[in-house]
Write a protein that holds these residues in place. Structure first.
Motif, short mmCIF file in Angstrom:
data_model
loop_
_atom_site.label_atom_id
_atom_site.label_comp_id
_atom_site.label_asym_id
_atom_site.label_seq_id
_atom_site.Cartn_x
_atom_site.Cartn_y
_atom_site.Cartn_z
N UNK A 40 0.85 -1.20 0.00
CA UNK A 40 0.00 0.00 0.00
C UNK A 40 0.88 1.24 0.00
N UNK A 41 0.38 2.31 -0.58
CA UNK A 41 1.13 3.55 -0.68
C UNK A 41 1.23 4.25 0.68
N UNK A 42 2.45 4.57 1.08
CA UNK A 42 2.68 5.17 2.39
C UNK A 42 2.04 6.55 2.51
N UNK A 43 2.04 7.30 1.43
CA UNK A 43 1.45 8.64 1.45
C UNK A 43 -0.04 8.56 1.77
N UNK A 44 -0.72 7.56 1.22
CA UNK A 44 -2.16 7.38 1.50
C UNK A 44 -2.39 6.97 2.95
N UNK B 153 9.29 15.52 7.65
CA UNK B 153 9.42 14.31 6.83
C UNK B 153 10.80 14.29 6.21
N UNK B 154 11.48 13.17 6.36
CA UNK B 154 12.78 12.97 5.73
C UNK B 154 12.64 11.80 4.76
N UNK B 155 12.78 12.09 3.47
CA UNK B 155 12.61 11.04 2.47
C UNK B 155 11.33 11.23 1.68
N UNK B 156 11.06 10.31 0.79
CA UNK B 156 9.91 10.38 -0.11
C UNK B 156 8.80 9.45 0.39
N UNK C 153 13.16 -1.93 7.42
CA UNK C 153 11.83 -1.33 7.28
C UNK C 153 11.88 -0.24 6.23
N UNK C 154 10.76 0.07 5.65
CA UNK C 154 10.69 1.10 4.62
C UNK C 154 10.52 2.49 5.23
N UNK D 65 17.77 5.38 2.68
CA UNK D 65 16.78 4.44 2.17
C UNK D 65 15.58 4.23 3.07
N UNK D 66 15.55 4.92 4.22
CA UNK D 66 14.42 4.82 5.14
C UNK D 66 13.72 6.18 5.22
N UNK D 67 12.41 6.16 5.14
CA UNK D 67 11.62 7.39 5.25
C UNK D 67 11.33 7.63 6.74
N UNK D 68 11.58 8.84 7.22
CA UNK D 68 11.31 9.20 8.62
C UNK D 68 10.19 10.24 8.66
N UNK D 69 9.20 9.98 9.49
CA UNK D 69 8.11 10.92 9.67
C UNK D 69 7.99 11.26 11.14
N UNK D 70 8.20 12.53 11.47
CA UNK D 70 8.08 12.97 12.87
C UNK D 70 6.67 13.49 13.10
N UNK D 71 6.03 13.00 14.17
CA UNK D 71 4.65 13.40 14.50
C UNK D 71 4.60 13.88 15.95
N UNK D 72 3.53 14.57 16.29
CA UNK D 72 3.34 15.06 17.65
C UNK D 72 3.06 13.92 18.62
N UNK D 73 2.18 12.98 18.18
CA UNK D 73 1.77 11.87 19.03
C UNK D 73 1.72 10.60 18.19
#
Length: 482
Positions: A1-5, A15-18, A61-62, A76-84
């Protein structure tokens, strides 16, 4: 499944990466990670998922979703920082499973007592009405006739959404779920599309987690704060915190009550071990459940069914045929003519409700012998209160182990004993071994006396030093009462 979705609706700080990449599973348990997965690093009460980010990277992991970005960013790893991260997991789980809660009518029940009985009544009621129905409860999860083991009052966000997706795919139209204060506070139900929510009551419980009663109330209220406009909010008007739940709640407000004014009024005409005679919105009806607390539980089922469009007479006819949930004021048949009851009452309020119910229906010559314990590694402040309540409303009390977990059972009993006055102490015994305590209570009970075994209800295990041993209060009583 698409990570953006999957990230749709998640508030991302950085966000670091695509993110427009294909991923495999969502995981918050590092032990289950496989190549291509998304690891959500949550800060838990026991461990911090951020400590396992290097392991996640090593397992290829992706993507990683976290609250604090690590010092070393792997290529090669996408990092997403979130509040919670916990809230993000809830929203991502809904996206990953294609929002199954939108494909059925989902109603949540929260409160200190009554959650399991009310969702079980609703599940049984709607199945009797001919609908494919789902259940998420402390005792068991069900997809119509299929039973699935339940490990928590409310599962994690991935479990919930996977179960709801399976329900929706199998044609389930209604699902009734318990929503514990822990689950609400930990955002395990984030992103779910509720069609209704119910507040039963609130009393002293879980202060080991919430720390203060005010925080505990706020955790319950969070469920109602997130309800959409198309939903209904049904609360107990006889509980002074019921109307608090409705403050700033966008859903349509409704109340039920046995004593005061409400949208769904009722009263108890007669209460006996055989069942309840009630008058609901002017209609007399007999139910097989016992006790005022079950009168409230029945009114939840009645009110929810009415709000979901079921006709009054259909509701009352089918409700009058139902039994309660396992381990909730469960009468154990026996040849000794004793009234043997297993109940999950593990809070001061629940224990008092059960014992008051027994007091109200017992005959003058019937003694009440209660077996009571308190769990280890949980709120210690309720231990003396539980002992005092048991002694106040019983003729004899046997204090014993519940689930001591990692605590010394003798210390738990010592904490309980502190709640007994000088006049209460002669009627109380202490027996650490729970089976022996039940056996002793039975020996103290004469013919037609009332034997209450409280605290574990539906549970079929006893947890001692981290190990769960098979133990079922109902089974023990059936073995002894011969």
């Amino acid at each position: 499944m698409n990570f953006e979705n999957i990230l749709n609706g998640v508030r991302c700080k950085k966000v670091i990466g695509e993110v427009d990449v294909e991923v495999q599973q969502l995981q918050f348990d590092s032990r289950k990670l496989e190549a291509g997965d998304v690891f959500i690093a949550q800060k838990g009460t026991q461990t911090d998922g951020h400590d396992y980010i290097p392991m996640a990277v090593a397992r290829k992991v992706k993507a990683i979703v976290c609250e604090d970005l690590p010092a070393d960013i792997a290529s090669g790893v996408v990092y997403v920082q979130v509040e919670n991260a916990a809230k993000a997991l809830g929203l991502m789980a809904c996206n990953y499973y294609d929002h199954p809660s939108r494909d059925l009518k989902l109603v949540a029940v929260t409160g200190t007592n009554g959650k399991t009985t009310t969702v079980t009544l609703l599940f049984d009621l709607f199945r009797r009405l001919g609908y494919r129905t789902g259940l998420l409860s402390t005792v068991v999860n069900k997809i119509d006739e299929q039973e699935i083991q339940s490990t928590h009052t409310t599962g994690d966000a991935l479990q919930i959404n996977q179960l709801l997706r399976n329900m929706a795919d199998q044609g389930v139209r209604y699902c009734f779920m318990e929503a514990s204060s822990h689950a609400i506070h930990q955002h395990r139900i984030a992103g779910l599309d509720f069609d209704g929510a119910v507040f039963t009551n609130i009393s002293h419980d879980h202060l080991d987690y919430h720390h203060t009663f005010k925080e505990y109330i706020f955790a319950k209220k969070m469920l109602f704060d997130q309800l959409p406009k198309h939903a209904f909010a049904l609360v107990n008007a006889d509980d002074k915190r019921g109307l608090v739940m409705l403050q700033n709640c966008a859903a349509t407000h409704y109340t039920y009550a046995l004593k005061g004014l409400s949208d769904f009024p009722a009263k108890i005409v007669n209460n006996a071990f055989e069942g309840l005679e009630m008058e609901i919105e002017g209609t007399p009806v007999f139910f097989r459940l016992v006790g005022e607390f079950n009168g409230y539980n029945l009114m939840v089922a009645y009110g929810v069914a009415k709000l979901l469009g079921v006709e009054t007479q259909e509701i009352l006819l089918e409700l009058s045929m139902l039994q309660g949930a396992k381990g909730r004021f469960q009468l154990i048949p026996n040849p000794l003519n004793k009234v043997a009851i297993v109940d999950y009452a593990h809070t001061p309020d629940a224990l008092e409700n059960v014992l008051k119910t027994i007091q109200a229906v017992r005959q003058d010559n019937q003694q009440i012998i209660a077996v009571v314990g308190c769990g280890g590694d949980r709120d210690k402040t309720k231990r003396p209160e539980m002992a005092a309540i048991a002694a106040k409303y019983s003729d004899k009390v046997v204090m014993t182990s519940d689930n001591p977990r990692t605590e010394d059972p003798a210390q738990i009993l010592k904490d309980m004993e502190a709640g007994l006055t000088i006049t209460m102490r002669p009627k109380a015994l202490q027996i650490l071994d729970r089976k022996e305590a039940i056996r002793t209570a039975n020996m103290l009970a004469g013919p037609k006396d009332i034997l209450l075994v409280a605290g574990k209800g539906h549970e079929d295990y006893q947890e001692i030093n981290g190990v769960k041993h098979h133990f079922d209060d109902g089974e023990i009583l059936q073995e002894i009462l011969v």
